[in-house]
Design a protein around this motif. Structure first.
Motif, PDB file in Angstrom:
ATOM      1  N   PHE A   1     -48.264  65.865 -21.489  1.00  0.00           N
ATOM      2  CA  PHE A   1     -47.260  64.936 -20.959  1.00  0.00           C
ATOM      3  C   PHE A   1     -46.090  64.802 -21.935  1.00  0.00           C
ATOM      4  O   PHE A   1     -44.923  64.805 -21.520  1.00  0.00           O
TER       5      PHE A   1
ATOM      6  N   THR B   1     -42.250  65.982 -20.791  1.00  0.00           N
ATOM      7  CA  THR B   1     -41.214  64.960 -20.668  1.00  0.00           C
ATOM      8  C   THR B   1     -40.201  65.009 -21.809  1.00  0.00           C
ATOM      9  O   THR B   1     -39.158  64.357 -21.728  1.00  0.00           O
TER      10      THR B   1
ATOM     11  N   PHE C   1     -35.975  58.794 -19.498  1.00  0.00           N
ATOM     12  CA  PHE C   1     -36.819  58.974 -18.323  1.00  0.00           C
ATOM     13  C   PHE C   1     -37.392  57.642 -17.869  1.00  0.00           C
ATOM     14  O   PHE C   1     -37.492  56.676 -18.642  1.00  0.00           O
TER      15      PHE C   1
ATOM     16  N   CYS D   1     -40.601  60.998 -14.344  1.00  0.00           N
ATOM     17  CA  CYS D   1     -41.751  61.656 -14.980  1.00  0.00           C
ATOM     18  C   CYS D   1     -42.712  62.211 -13.929  1.00  0.00           C
ATOM     19  O   CYS D   1     -43.243  63.323 -14.082  1.00  0.00           O
TER      20      CYS D   1
ATOM     21  N   TRP E   1     -44.233  65.746 -13.879  1.00  0.00           N
ATOM     22  CA  TRP E   1     -45.664  65.710 -14.206  1.00  0.00           C
ATOM     23  C   TRP E   1     -46.443  65.617 -12.907  1.00  0.00           C
ATOM     24  O   TRP E   1     -46.625  64.557 -12.330  1.00  0.00           O
TER      25      TRP E   1
ATOM     26  N   SER F   1     -47.994  58.649 -14.248  1.00  0.00           N
ATOM     27  CA  SER F   1     -47.115  58.647 -15.416  1.00  0.00           C
ATOM     28  C   SER F   1     -47.023  57.258 -16.040  1.00  0.00           C
ATOM     29  O   SER F   1     -46.916  57.133 -17.268  1.00  0.00           O
TER      30      SER F   1
END
Length: 554
Positions: A310, A314, A320, A325, A329, A334
């Motif tokens: 992660f 990111t 973000f 995210c 992802w 997230s």
């Protein structure tokens, strides 16, 4: 084909597999033993090769901790926790007998941990601890013996009313055994005033900190306090290291390192050994091997695999939020992962004025991107940039959509945003600024885009320059509003009060609605106007004559 996650983790897995196997074997051997040998060097404060920085403003906080059972230093790696304690103790400000225990993963065993604590205390109070140490080395039932041991320690401390002892447990984040936490909690809750405990950790330990706070038996030194101030950085770089730096140069270093203690140390070490100019040092700090290696080894590789993946994915984003995210992802959740990252002090920074938006520390983000480019092929990274660009385009945020399209080498998308989002607006404003100026801006944008296409590797600097040339100009008069969805009547009422500077609580009271309902209306207004905060919403509404219209209606 390997998945993104497998590609990312392959290098880290190769590097750590042998070490993990060794540690697992060591932990098993430790658990089976009733007596364990511990290296003598773990019972004294580590000696740093770097010059240490005296920090009197923090010494005052540590002095307060001598009057309570527990002082907690909780902050990310490299924040200067251990160095602070070392300089504080070396300053001879305290007259306590001092015991130090540097922890590592091998100490994550009930018997070994408390054996180490007793050995540390033995060095400053041999007559008090030796009987306890002898008892602990005998075969015993662990739970009963620990309660008996800690009770004896507390009672023996009470027999020495004039004695004062200080126990430092350094790197407590290495301890995860619940039985150890429970034992330490019992000790702290019943601790005699003759002993104070200082714990340094990268993550908050599972101790009842809320109870300690309520009882006034806890002093906390957090990450914000450990950041170097401009005055401390100036003293460290100029006076102690004798580097000839101007105020502007010190400020530039502070801005880049964000007061991160080890970042300043590593940079200063580079200046001393290589003697580069300050501008080169600041601009090249992101890619200095010492900084990258430290952050990867001490921070990234210490995290669970899911958190590592992660963080790396990111890191491509300058800032973000949870929905953004989730777009990159694909595993979802997230929000929960960001909560873990924040709890574990992994250099996550809340973006000022943008609620729910975050970024990583500048140097941490650079280290993550460096690792990501080592782990994934460029086409996979470009695909992630494309997802970010698409998300921003869906939100009507053309600046960011174009920037991430360029970073992902998605030239058709970049040209589409440039021509459909920016050039038509230039046409509307040529009467104000003159065709020559607007034509020059359009030419500058096209040149920047061409430079990006010719850049074989790093498009990030040119992408920023391209974004800066595309000045979005709102016309003074439009027949149709440019926001994505009309505001409801209630949202228009909320917007009018926002324009008057009212807080959410004041809006809720004036409109006789719940506070949470007000917050939802504000978030809806921000989304519909394509902005990030209240100030931007008011400015956008003024451009669209929305505030003026409502005032006339009333």
């Amino acid at each position: 084909m390997f998945s993104i996650e497998e590609q990312i983790l392959a290098p880290a897995t190769r590097e750590l597999s042998a070490l993990d196997a060794y540690r697992r074997k060591g932990c098993r051997d430790t658990c089976m033993s009733t007596c364990c040998e511990i290296a003598e060097t773990k019972f004294s404060a580590p000696v740093s090769a770097h010059m240490l920085l005296p920090r009197p403003r923090l010494y005052a906080l540590l002095d307060k901790g001598l009057n309570v059972p527990l002082t907690l230093l909780s902050a990310p790696a490299g924040s200067g926790k251990t160095s602070l304690l070392a300089t504080w103790i070396a300053s001879s400000r305290i007259r306590f007998s001092r015991a130090w225990f540097s922890l590592d993963s091998f100490d994550n065993d009930l018997h070994r941990f408390w054996h180490g604590v007793l050995l540390a205390l033995q060095r400053c109070a041999p007559s008090l601890v030796e009987p306890l140490l002898e008892m602990w080395q005998q075969p015993h039932d662990a739970d009963f013996a620990l309660l008996h041991l800690l009770s004896l320690l507390i009672n023996r401390l009470l027999e020495e009313p004039a004695a004062r002892y200080l126990l430092v447990l350094d790197n407590y984040q290495c301890i995860t055994q619940p039985a150890i936490h429970q034992g330490l909690t019992y000790l702290l809750e019943h601790l005699a005033p003759q002993l104070c405990v200082i714990v340094t950790t990268r993550t908050d330990p599972p101790l009842p900190l809320h109870r300690f706070r309520a009882k006034g038996s806890l002093v906390e030194v957090r990450a914000d306090s450990l950041l170097c101030t401009s005055a401390e950085a100036s003293d460290f770089l100029r006076t102690r290291l004798c580097l000839a730096l101007s105020n502007q140069e010190v400020a530039a270093l502070m801005e880049r390192t964000e007061g991160w203690f080890v970042g300043l140390q590593l940079l200063a070490s580079t200046f001393q050994s290589q003697g580069p100019s300050t501008n080169q040092g600041v601009s090249g700090l992101d890619q200095q091997r010492e900084v990258l290696d430290y952050l990867i080894a001490e921070v990234v590789c210490q995290q669970p695999e899911q958190i590592q993946r992660f963080l790396l994915i990111t890191s491509l984003l300058e800032s973000f939020c949870v929905p953004l995210c989730d777009r990159l992802w694909e595993e979802g959740h997230s929000e929960a992962l960001l909560a873990v990252i924040q709890q574990n002090h992994l250099f996550l920074v809340a973006v000022s004025g943008k609620r729910g938006w975050y970024r990583y520390h500048h140097l941490f983000a650079a280290a993550l991107r460096h690792r990501l480019h080592q782990s994934l092929p460029q086409e996979t990274i470009d695909a992630l940039y494309h997802k970010a660009s698409a998300w921003y385009a869906e939100q009507g945020l053309s600046y960011e959509a174009m920037q991430y399209a360029v970073l992902g080498r998605d030239w058709p998308q970049a040209r589409q945003v440039l021509e459909h989002k920016f050039y038509p607006l230039h046409h509307h404003t040529e009467a104000e600024s003159g065709p020559g100026k607007m034509g020059q801006e359009r030419q500058n944008s096209s040149v920047s885009l061409l430079q990006c296409q010719r850049t074989p590797h790093d498009t990030r600097p040119v992408a920023k320059r391209l974004r800066s040339t595309c000045v979005l100009r709102e016309p003074n008069k439009r027949k149709e509003p440019i926001y994505s969805e009309p505001l409801s009547a209630r949202e228009q009422e909320v917007l009018l009060l926002l324009g008057q500077g009212a807080s959410n609580q004041e809006i809720a009271q004036q409109l006789t609605i719940a506070l949470n309902t007000t917050k939802r209306h504000v978030q809806a207004i921000l989304a519909k106007l394509g902005v990030h905060n209240r100030t931007q919403a008011v400015m956008r509404a003024q451009h669209l004559n929305l505030l003026k219209t409502r005032e006339n209606d009333t």
